[in-house]
Design a protein around this motif. Structure first.
Motif, mmCIF file in Angstrom:
data_model
loop_
_atom_site.group_PDB
_atom_site.id
_atom_site.type_symbol
_atom_site.label_atom_id
_atom_site.label_comp_id
_atom_site.label_asym_id
_atom_site.label_seq_id
_atom_site.Cartn_x
_atom_site.Cartn_y
_atom_site.Cartn_z
ATOM 1 N N GLY A 224 -12.375 -25.171 -14.200
ATOM 2 C CA GLY A 224 -11.069 -24.777 -13.687
ATOM 3 C C GLY A 224 -11.123 -23.444 -12.971
ATOM 4 O O GLY A 224 -10.343 -23.181 -12.053
ATOM 5 N N GLY A 225 -12.051 -22.577 -13.362
ATOM 6 C CA GLY A 225 -12.274 -21.332 -12.636
ATOM 7 C C GLY A 225 -12.892 -21.587 -11.280
ATOM 8 O O GLY A 225 -12.681 -20.819 -10.334
ATOM 9 N N GLY A 226 -13.656 -22.671 -11.168
ATOM 10 C CA GLY A 226 -14.181 -23.066 -9.866
ATOM 11 C C GLY A 226 -13.067 -23.453 -8.915
ATOM 12 O O GLY A 226 -13.116 -23.169 -7.720
ATOM 13 N N THR A 227 -12.031 -24.122 -9.459
ATOM 14 C CA THR A 227 -10.853 -24.436 -8.645
ATOM 15 C C THR A 227 -10.180 -23.160 -8.169
ATOM 16 O O THR A 227 -9.811 -23.035 -6.985
ATOM 17 N N GLN A 228 -10.007 -22.194 -9.069
ATOM 18 C CA GLN A 228 -9.426 -20.922 -8.666
ATOM 19 C C GLN A 228 -10.275 -20.265 -7.578
ATOM 20 O O GLN A 228 -9.743 -19.638 -6.651
ATOM 21 N N THR A 229 -11.590 -20.431 -7.683
ATOM 22 C CA THR A 229 -12.508 -19.824 -6.721
ATOM 23 C C THR A 229 -12.278 -20.367 -5.322
ATOM 24 O O THR A 229 -12.066 -19.605 -4.369
ATOM 25 N N PHE A 230 -12.318 -21.697 -5.169
ATOM 26 C CA PHE A 230 -12.198 -22.197 -3.791
ATOM 27 C C PHE A 230 -10.768 -22.136 -3.273
ATOM 28 O O PHE A 230 -10.553 -22.052 -2.057
ATOM 29 N N LEU A 231 -9.774 -22.147 -4.157
ATOM 30 C CA LEU A 231 -8.399 -21.973 -3.684
ATOM 31 C C LEU A 231 -8.187 -20.574 -3.125
ATOM 32 O O LEU A 231 -7.615 -20.404 -2.042
ATOM 33 N N LEU A 232 -8.623 -19.555 -3.852
ATOM 34 C CA LEU A 232 -8.447 -18.191 -3.359
ATOM 35 C C LEU A 232 -9.214 -17.984 -2.063
ATOM 36 O O LEU A 232 -8.698 -17.383 -1.117
ATOM 37 N N ALA A 233 -10.436 -18.492 -2.010
ATOM 38 C CA ALA A 233 -11.238 -18.342 -0.797
ATOM 39 C C ALA A 233 -10.580 -19.012 0.399
ATOM 40 O O ALA A 233 -10.690 -18.536 1.534
#
Length: 403
Positions: A224-233
């Motif tokens: 789920g932190g990976g989702t936060q990663t590509f969303l913010l990017a």
């Protein structure tokens, strides 16, 4: 062929709809990537689509227009000097009355400007506070090692995790997390809105620090932190390096409402999937880590070639990489951290020698594991300030008032 016709039909009549979990079969996901490839063929066409996607993703999150950036009122305390780095406890207000809590890792060398690395976290369960979220051993090791390499790092909690559980449930005990309580309060659509906004405000906070290089801002996390990663990017142009771990998939859209509980993937005006969202950082550097045990098992042959095509529009294919662990599992373990350290060093100018043994292996032994109790910004004995918003409705109301 029937799958492709189905997807084309959907693309022509996109009503607001949640795409959650395993929304597609693997074959349907592949077919949608083919459909997307037929829609743009060069950087100009892609840039037009990217602007459209960004607007509609933000709309789906209820972040369009973006809220007013209010004072952070950041507090940094409890500095500990360790082997080659320091750790401090931090809290700040992403909106008035909602507190983002985390830990700031800094190199000891203050003679140069340091790149920034954001480290959110995923939904890895545990039976004690020390095994949750930003307190997990793998997260602490990663952040400390980055700091020893020369980065200023912020590790921060998801909405409804860590200290913020008290802002959603005043009966919760921060030091004694209960899975059912966290799931209930974190697993709401508002989490997607707040986590994205919180990450944007984390960058705002990091930019206020002395001795940082605001041109070098990276983010990495798993699941789920990976989702936060590509969303913010995808949504914040200040991000210059993205490393989503065990998450990028064209058929899986995230199993928690904090990833897919709002119509960010499909509306009357757009449709997309997480592979295309991840590609929105192009041509800036991105490393995707995948494994054979989850929805990223096809990444080397499906999502990675699709994303690399987008990078080719800028002649920047060398800026995107995939490291796959066919026998690996869904985690951010040591074997996955090793290529991330190398990628960050390459693109942020970090010092790999500071964490490399004589035999070439990465040494994390100097990354001390701290007690979660020491790392807390708030606790039962040190409660939130009196202006703390209580309950999701109060948070939603305050956020809405800033738009």
């Amino acid at each position: 062929m029937l799958v492709l016709f189905f997807l084309i039909g959907c693309a022509m009549n996109q009503k607001p709809k949640l795409r959650q979990g395993t929304f597609y079969s693997e074959e349907q996901g592949k077919a949608e990537l083919k459909r997307l490839e037929s829609m743009y063929h060069n950087a100009t066409e892609w840039e037009e689509r990217k602007l459209m996607l960004r607007k509609n993703i933000l709309k789906g999150m209820n972040l369009w227009p973006l809220p007013t950036r209010t004072p952070l009122n950041a507090v940094i305390s409890s500095k500990r000097e360790l082997d080659g780095y320091t750790v401090e406890n931090v809290y700040f207000e992403s909106i008035p009355g909602f507190y983002v809590c985390g830990n700031l890792y800094r190199p000891l060398n203050d003679s140069v400007k340091h790149p920034i690395i954001l480290c959110p976290h995923g939904h890895f369960p545990a039976d004690s506070l020390g095994g949750y979220g930003r307190f997990r051993p793998d997260q602490q090791k990663r952040c400390a090692t980055f700091a020893r390499m020369g980065a200023t790092v912020f590790s921060y909690s998801m909405f409804g995790w860590g200290e913020s559980i008290r802002q959603l449930d005043t009966t919760a005990i921060i030091e004694k997390p209960v899975v059912a309580v966290i799931d209930k309060n974190h697993g709401i659509p508002l989490a997607l809105t707040m986590q994205t906004w919180n990450s944007m405000r984390v960058i705002d906070f990091m930019e206020t620090l002395t001795g940082i290089d605001p041109t070098k801002i990276a983010i990495t996390a798993a699941s789920g932190g990976g989702t936060q990663t590509f969303l913010l990017a995808a949504l914040d142009d200040r991000v210059s390096v993205s490393v989503p771990v065990v998450m990028v998939s064209c058929h899986f859209f995230g199993g928690c409402n904090c990833e897919s509980g709002m119509p960010i993937h499909q509306s009357e005006d757009h449709f997309t999937n997480n592979a295309e969202i991840a590609a929105m950082i192009a041509p800036k550097p991105m490393l995707m880590i995948s494994d054979g045990a989850d929805w990223t098992k096809n990444e080397p042959t499906v999502e990675y070639p699709f994303i690399k095509r987008t990078y080719s529009f800028y002649n920047a294919e060398n800026n995107v990489e995939n490291v796959h662990f066919p026998l690996g599992v869904h985690d951010y373990g040591y074997e996955k951290r090793v290529p991330v350290y190398s990628f960050m060093a390459k693109h942020l100018g970090l010092n790999m020698a500071a964490v490399t043994n004589n035999d070439g292996s990465i040494d994390e032994s100097k990354s001390k594991l701290e007690s979660a109790a020491i790392m807390l910004a708030f606790s039962s004995k040190n409660p939130h300030p009196q202006n703390a918003l209580i309950g999701k409705y109060a948070i939603e109301k305050e956020l809405k008032g800033l738009q």
